[in-house]
Design a protein around this motif. Structure first.
Motif, PDB file in Angstrom:
ATOM      1  N   THR A   1      14.089  -7.218   2.851  1.00  0.00           N
ATOM      2  CA  THR A   1      14.533  -8.131   3.893  1.00  0.00           C
ATOM      3  C   THR A   1      14.082  -7.565   5.231  1.00  0.00           C
ATOM      4  OG1 THR A   1      16.466  -8.748   2.579  1.00  0.00           O
ATOM      5  CG2 THR A   1      16.504  -9.308   4.909  1.00  0.00           C
TER       6      THR A   1
ATOM      7  N   SER B   1      11.938 -12.368   3.766  1.00  0.00           N
ATOM      8  CA  SER B   1      11.943 -11.450   2.631  1.00  0.00           C
ATOM      9  C   SER B   1      10.520 -11.333   2.098  1.00  0.00           C
ATOM     10  CB  SER B   1      12.883 -11.971   1.535  1.00  0.00           C
ATOM     11  OG  SER B   1      12.823 -11.170   0.378  1.00  0.00           O
ATOM     12  N   LEU B   2      10.056 -10.101   1.863  1.00  0.00           N
ATOM     13  CA  LEU B   2       8.705  -9.863   1.386  1.00  0.00           C
ATOM     14  C   LEU B   2       8.732  -9.093   0.073  1.00  0.00           C
ATOM     15  CD1 LEU B   2       6.931  -8.722   4.697  1.00  0.00           C
ATOM     16  CD2 LEU B   2       7.026 -11.032   3.728  1.00  0.00           C
ATOM     17  N   GLU B   3       7.897  -9.550  -0.874  1.00  0.00           N
ATOM     18  CA  GLU B   3       7.758  -8.855  -2.150  1.00  0.00           C
ATOM     19  C   GLU B   3       6.341  -9.043  -2.667  1.00  0.00           C
ATOM     20  OE1 GLU B   3       9.764  -8.626  -6.619  1.00  0.00           O
ATOM     21  OE2 GLU B   3      10.097 -10.379  -5.337  1.00  0.00           O
ATOM     22  N   ASN B   4       5.613  -7.946  -2.810  1.00  0.00           N
ATOM     23  CA  ASN B   4       4.286  -7.988  -3.398  1.00  0.00           C
ATOM     24  C   ASN B   4       4.372  -7.755  -4.903  1.00  0.00           C
ATOM     25  OD1 ASN B   4       2.865  -8.197  -0.871  1.00  0.00           O
ATOM     26  ND2 ASN B   4       3.236  -6.003  -0.561  1.00  0.00           N
TER      27      ASN B   4
ATOM     28  N   HIS C   1      12.337  -6.799  -3.488  1.00  0.00           N
ATOM     29  CA  HIS C   1      11.996  -7.414  -2.218  1.00  0.00           C
ATOM     30  C   HIS C   1      12.562  -6.602  -1.061  1.00  0.00           C
ATOM     31  CE1 HIS C   1      16.103  -8.992  -2.737  1.00  0.00           C
ATOM     32  NE2 HIS C   1      16.114  -9.066  -1.421  1.00  0.00           N
TER      33      HIS C   1
ATOM     34  N   ASP D   1       7.694 -12.982  -4.671  1.00  0.00           N
ATOM     35  CA  ASP D   1       8.015 -14.157  -3.863  1.00  0.00           C
ATOM     36  C   ASP D   1       8.401 -13.715  -2.460  1.00  0.00           C
ATOM     37  OD1 ASP D   1       7.674 -16.087  -5.934  1.00  0.00           O
ATOM     38  OD2 ASP D   1       9.598 -15.486  -6.773  1.00  0.00           O
ATOM     39  N   SER D   2       7.779 -14.337  -1.467  1.00  0.00           N
ATOM     40  CA  SER D   2       8.046 -14.003  -0.068  1.00  0.00           C
ATOM     41  C   SER D   2       8.320 -15.277   0.717  1.00  0.00           C
ATOM     42  CB  SER D   2       6.848 -13.278   0.561  1.00  0.00           C
ATOM     43  OG  SER D   2       6.543 -12.089  -0.124  1.00  0.00           O
TER      44      SER D   2
ATOM     45  N   THR E   1      -0.122 -12.275   6.691  1.00  0.00           N
ATOM     46  CA  THR E   1       1.109 -12.170   5.916  1.00  0.00           C
ATOM     47  C   THR E   1       1.217 -13.249   4.863  1.00  0.00           C
ATOM     48  OG1 THR E   1       2.252 -11.231   7.839  1.00  0.00           O
ATOM     49  CG2 THR E   1       3.635 -12.058   6.063  1.00  0.00           C
TER      50      THR E   1
END
Length: 343
Positions: free
Chosen positions: A49, A38-41, A47, A333-334, A139
């Motif tokens: 997925t 899961s990626l969130e800038n 986020h 949060d990633s 990343t």
């Protein structure tokens, strides 16, 4: 008689060709790296997925070759390309040149070093990726993210390194090693009509002695990359960084400090980072932090924690979590779990 002479010439040519081939080699090489997570800038508002390419290393493949010319002289070439292993698309992003990782030829000698022409590393790359625990992770490495990754969202965050990690149209000279110290001089021609003074210029030093290592780089850039063009404002941008590491066996620690600024525009950046890696079982525990201050008052703080487990010398599994914060836009949060295979 003529037939005998022709046969003798052909035999001699075959022998020479066979000898030349025995002194030359071409290697297919690369890395495939895919992770799920899961990626969130900061500034994204949510986020994603994902199954993505390049959690710890940007996936790439290509060909490298060397020929022994005798007398300690070698001719080398490298043609290597990034790709997105999750989708099969070429490049790091849409529009990335096919051989954006390497496209060069060089002559090298143990006595005087090497001279490389083509697309090759920028001065910032090796100092940045060697002196942080997450290496060349674009990343999850806090230092790499601050130096090299702009956030194209509400934050408007701009990477501190102005001109990519590789330079096109480059002349690169690498010194031989002097007691563990090597240097690289980088010059990128602008190739712009009526703009003879447009270019990129930089250098770095790398020192390795026992458990201690240190580095420094500086760049003065006027040309963007990977597709070379003068900066839109006609600006000249400067960035530099110094870093060091020491391996205590039970833990390896590293730290860096750098600055970046523009000759004509307002933003200026100060970045420091710290990190550590410790062997645990067949893997390593990784931790890193980077903090960037902008003279406009903005700040970015990024912390990553992970574990990299090696199944073999060429295959590893990893698990990483990261918190990334930009002032005024909250945090993101990633996390990701992936596999990396070198060949």
């Amino acid at each position: 008689m003529k037939k005998l002479r022709l046969a003798a010439c052909l035999a001699a040519f075959a022998a020479l060709a066979s000898g030349a081939q025995a002194q030359s080699s071409v290697t297919l090489t690369g890395t495939v790296d895919v992770f799920a997570g899961s990626l969130e800038n900061p500034g994204d508002g949510g986020h994603r997925t994902v199954v993505n390419s390049g959690g710890m290393t940007t996936s790439w493949f290509g060909f490298k070759g060397t020929e022994d010319l005798g007398g300690g002289l070698k001719a080398n070439f490298a043609l290597t390309s990034f790709f997105q292993a999750d989708s099969g698309n070429p490049g790091r992003f849409s529009g990335d040149p096919f051989f954006s990782r390497d496209a060069n030829v060089s002559l090298a000698s143990d006595s005087w070093g090497s001279l490389t022409l083509g697309r090759a590393l920028a001065p910032n790359f090796l100092p940045t990726v060697i002196f942080n625990p997450f290496g060349d992770s674009f990343t999850f490495s806090p230092l790499v993210l601050h130096n090299n990754i702009s956030l194209f969202n509400a934050t408007g965050w701009t990477a501190t390194t102005p001109s990519d990690t590789g330079w096109s149209n480059e002349i690169l000279y690498t010194t031989p090693s002097f007691g563990g110290l090597t240097g690289n001089l980088h010059y990128q021609l602008g190739e712009q009509a009526n703009a003879a003074g447009i270019h990129n210029l930089g250098a770095n030093l790398l020192y390795f002695h026992g458990n201690f290592a240190a580095t420094a780089f500086i760049e003065r850039d006027q040309v963007s990359n990977p597709s070379p063009a003068p900066f839109a404002t006609g600006d000249r941008k400067t960035d530099w960084m110094g870093a060091a590491s020491y391996d205590f066996s039970v833990v390896k620690v590293c730290g860096s400090y750098g600055r970046a600024w523009s000759d004509t525009l307002a933003p200026a950046w100060k970045t420091w980072s710290a990190g550590a890696s410790a062997p645990i079982g067949a893997g390593r525990l990784l931790a890193a932090y980077a903090h960037t201050e902008v003279n406009t008052g903005a700040e970015r703080k990024t912390f990553s924690l992970g574990y990299d487990y090696f199944l073999s010398k060429s295959t590893d599994l990893y698990l990483v979590g990261m918190r990334d914060d930009v002032s005024g836009f909250g945090s993101g949060d990633s996390f990701g779990a992936g596999i990396r295979k070198r060949f």
